[in-house]
Motif scaffolding. Structure first.
Motif, PDB file in Angstrom:
ATOM      1  N   ALA A   1      13.015 -15.931 -22.577  1.00  0.00           N
ATOM      2  CA  ALA A   1      12.407 -16.040 -21.181  1.00  0.00           C
ATOM      3  C   ALA A   1      11.119 -15.392 -21.199  1.00  0.00           C
ATOM      4  O   ALA A   1      10.151 -15.958 -20.341  1.00  0.00           O
ATOM      5  CB  ALA A   1      13.460 -15.404 -20.321  1.00  0.00           C
ATOM      6  N   ALA A   2      10.739 -14.421 -22.018  1.00  0.00           N
ATOM      7  CA  ALA A   2       9.659 -13.835 -21.748  1.00  0.00           C
ATOM      8  C   ALA A   2       8.580 -14.464 -22.809  1.00  0.00           C
ATOM      9  O   ALA A   2       7.510 -14.747 -22.118  1.00  0.00           O
ATOM     10  CB  ALA A   2       9.605 -12.068 -22.488  1.00  0.00           C
TER      11      ALA A   2
ATOM     12  N   CYS B   1      11.216 -21.042 -17.808  1.00  0.00           N
ATOM     13  CA  CYS B   1      12.279 -21.137 -18.576  1.00  0.00           C
ATOM     14  C   CYS B   1      13.482 -19.999 -18.218  1.00  0.00           C
ATOM     15  O   CYS B   1      13.462 -18.971 -18.124  1.00  0.00           O
ATOM     16  CB  CYS B   1      11.895 -20.812 -19.967  1.00  0.00           C
ATOM     17  SG  CYS B   1      12.938 -20.637 -21.392  1.00  0.00           S
ATOM     18  N   GLU B   2      14.489 -20.971 -18.102  1.00  0.00           N
ATOM     19  CA  GLU B   2      15.950 -20.310 -17.615  1.00  0.00           C
ATOM     20  C   GLU B   2      16.749 -20.147 -18.981  1.00  0.00           C
ATOM     21  O   GLU B   2      16.931 -21.148 -19.784  1.00  0.00           O
ATOM     22  CB  GLU B   2      16.348 -21.151 -16.656  1.00  0.00           C
ATOM     23  CG  GLU B   2      17.767 -20.521 -16.132  1.00  0.00           C
ATOM     24  CD  GLU B   2      18.801 -21.381 -15.106  1.00  0.00           C
ATOM     25  OE1 GLU B   2      19.003 -21.242 -14.009  1.00  0.00           O
ATOM     26  OE2 GLU B   2      19.223 -22.337 -15.857  1.00  0.00           O
TER      27      GLU B   2
ATOM     28  N   VAL C   1      15.242 -21.310 -11.702  1.00  0.00           N
ATOM     29  CA  VAL C   1      15.006 -22.505 -12.180  1.00  0.00           C
ATOM     30  C   VAL C   1      16.222 -23.798 -11.553  1.00  0.00           C
ATOM     31  O   VAL C   1      15.901 -24.765 -11.170  1.00  0.00           O
ATOM     32  CB  VAL C   1      14.858 -22.545 -13.713  1.00  0.00           C
ATOM     33  CG1 VAL C   1      14.726 -24.007 -14.248  1.00  0.00           C
ATOM     34  CG2 VAL C   1      13.664 -21.721 -14.006  1.00  0.00           C
ATOM     35  N   THR C   2      17.383 -23.110 -11.614  1.00  0.00           N
ATOM     36  CA  THR C   2      18.528 -23.961 -11.183  1.00  0.00           C
ATOM     37  C   THR C   2      19.342 -23.421  -9.983  1.00  0.00           C
ATOM     38  O   THR C   2      20.055 -24.208  -9.277  1.00  0.00           O
ATOM     39  CB  THR C   2      19.644 -24.116 -12.345  1.00  0.00           C
ATOM     40  OG1 THR C   2      20.008 -22.831 -12.486  1.00  0.00           O
ATOM     41  CG2 THR C   2      18.854 -24.793 -13.475  1.00  0.00           C
ATOM     42  N   GLY C   3      18.748 -22.136  -9.701  1.00  0.00           N
ATOM     43  CA  GLY C   3      19.250 -21.343  -8.282  1.00  0.00           C
ATOM     44  C   GLY C   3      20.591 -20.922  -8.280  1.00  0.00           C
ATOM     45  O   GLY C   3      21.257 -20.619  -7.736  1.00  0.00           O
TER      46      GLY C   3
ATOM     47  N   ASN D   1      17.031 -23.600 -20.285  1.00  0.00           N
ATOM     48  CA  ASN D   1      16.443 -24.967 -19.398  1.00  0.00           C
ATOM     49  C   ASN D   1      15.161 -24.747 -18.981  1.00  0.00           C
ATOM     50  O   ASN D   1      14.738 -23.715 -18.233  1.00  0.00           O
ATOM     51  CB  ASN D   1      17.487 -24.878 -18.158  1.00  0.00           C
ATOM     52  CG  ASN D   1      19.039 -25.026 -18.365  1.00  0.00           C
ATOM     53  OD1 ASN D   1      19.240 -26.027 -19.003  1.00  0.00           O
ATOM     54  ND2 ASN D   1      19.728 -24.110 -17.954  1.00  0.00           N
ATOM     55  N   TYR D   2      14.327 -25.418 -19.461  1.00  0.00           N
ATOM     56  CA  TYR D   2      12.977 -25.450 -19.160  1.00  0.00           C
ATOM     57  C   TYR D   2      12.356 -26.469 -18.334  1.00  0.00           C
ATOM     58  O   TYR D   2      12.426 -27.319 -18.547  1.00  0.00           O
ATOM     59  CB  TYR D   2      12.086 -25.428 -20.426  1.00  0.00           C
ATOM     60  CG  TYR D   2      10.697 -25.031 -20.510  1.00  0.00           C
ATOM     61  CD1 TYR D   2      10.452 -23.879 -20.387  1.00  0.00           C
ATOM     62  CD2 TYR D   2       9.614 -25.956 -20.164  1.00  0.00           C
ATOM     63  CE1 TYR D   2       8.925 -23.416 -20.294  1.00  0.00           C
ATOM     64  CE2 TYR D   2       8.431 -25.466 -19.934  1.00  0.00           C
ATOM     65  CZ  TYR D   2       7.911 -24.133 -20.213  1.00  0.00           C
ATOM     66  OH  TYR D   2       6.605 -23.941 -19.899  1.00  0.00           O
TER      67      TYR D   2
END
Length: 218
Positions: free
Chosen positions: A17-18, A24-25, A48-50, A109-110
């Motif tokens: 993520a960093a 990016c999740e 990103v997706t909540g 998930n990007y």
């Protein structure tokens, strides 16, 4: 899952993520606790997706849980769509325990929505009229109730007639389809299925246990 292995996965998730930033999740699903409805134990950039820790799985993860696949293959670099319309480039990595059983899933998930807009603008300048754009795989994020509803619809389609016209054998066929595909792993699914088919819980369980003379195919 072993504490050391989980801590290592969290370290990797934080690093990914960093490295790729706020779009990016990275999610860790813990499958070792047999918690089919709330397997998310760690998430970075959940906006990103909540989703957040304690939430349900994506459709890809839920399908793995329902199928009970002992040797799944990692699903890498595929496209997904969130309920609010974001386009994600996703990867699903199955993490195995020392005994070789899948005990966790690492999901990446990007959000490429903005990049697709840039790509569209650029391709409009450089493309030719004869080019045909490729199709994209579309996978929506579902919760467990969506999966159960989808399985019920499939069971009715296999029988080939609405519930109102089904006889006992038809209902046995539909319910055993649901059983084979893990529908009853979902909490309170028995109540919903019994009500849908207009039978009692006792009858439902007798249908699940009923032996078929022939193996039914999907």
């Amino acid at each position: 899952m072993e504490t050391s292995r989980m801590e290592m996965l969290k370290q990797i998730a934080a690093a990914l993520a960093a490295q790729f930033g706020p779009n990016c999740e990275v999610v860790i699903h813990d499958l070792s606790a047999q918690n089919t409805e709330h397997p998310i134990v760690y998430i970075v950039n959940g906006h990103v997706t909540g989703r957040r820790v304690g939430d349900g799985p994506s459709k890809v993860v839920m399908e793995h849980i329902l199928r009970g696949d002992e040797d799944p293959v990692d699903h890498l670099a595929y496209l997904t769509r969130t309920p609010d319309g974001k386009i994600l480039k996703s990867s699903t990595v199955y993490i195995r325990s020392g005994k070789g059983k899948v005990s966790a899933i690492l999901s990446i998930n990007y959000d490429i929505s903005a990049l697709l807009m840039v790509n569209s603008a650029v391709s409009g300048l450089i493309s030719t009229p004869n080019e045909t754009p490729g199709e994209q795989e579309r996978i929506t994020v579902f919760n467990v109730n969506d999966v159960l509803d989808e399985l019920i619809e499939q069971s009715v389609a296999i029988v080939g007639k609405p519930v109102a016209l089904m006889n006992k054998d038809d209902k046995v066929k539909a319910i055993q389809f649901l059983s084979r595909h893990g529908a009853f792993l979902i909490t309170k699914s028995g109540d919903k299925v019994a009500k849908y088919f207009g039978i009692s819980k006792y009858t439902l369980y007798s249908y699940i246990d009923a032996k078929q003379e022939e193996k039914q195919h999907e």
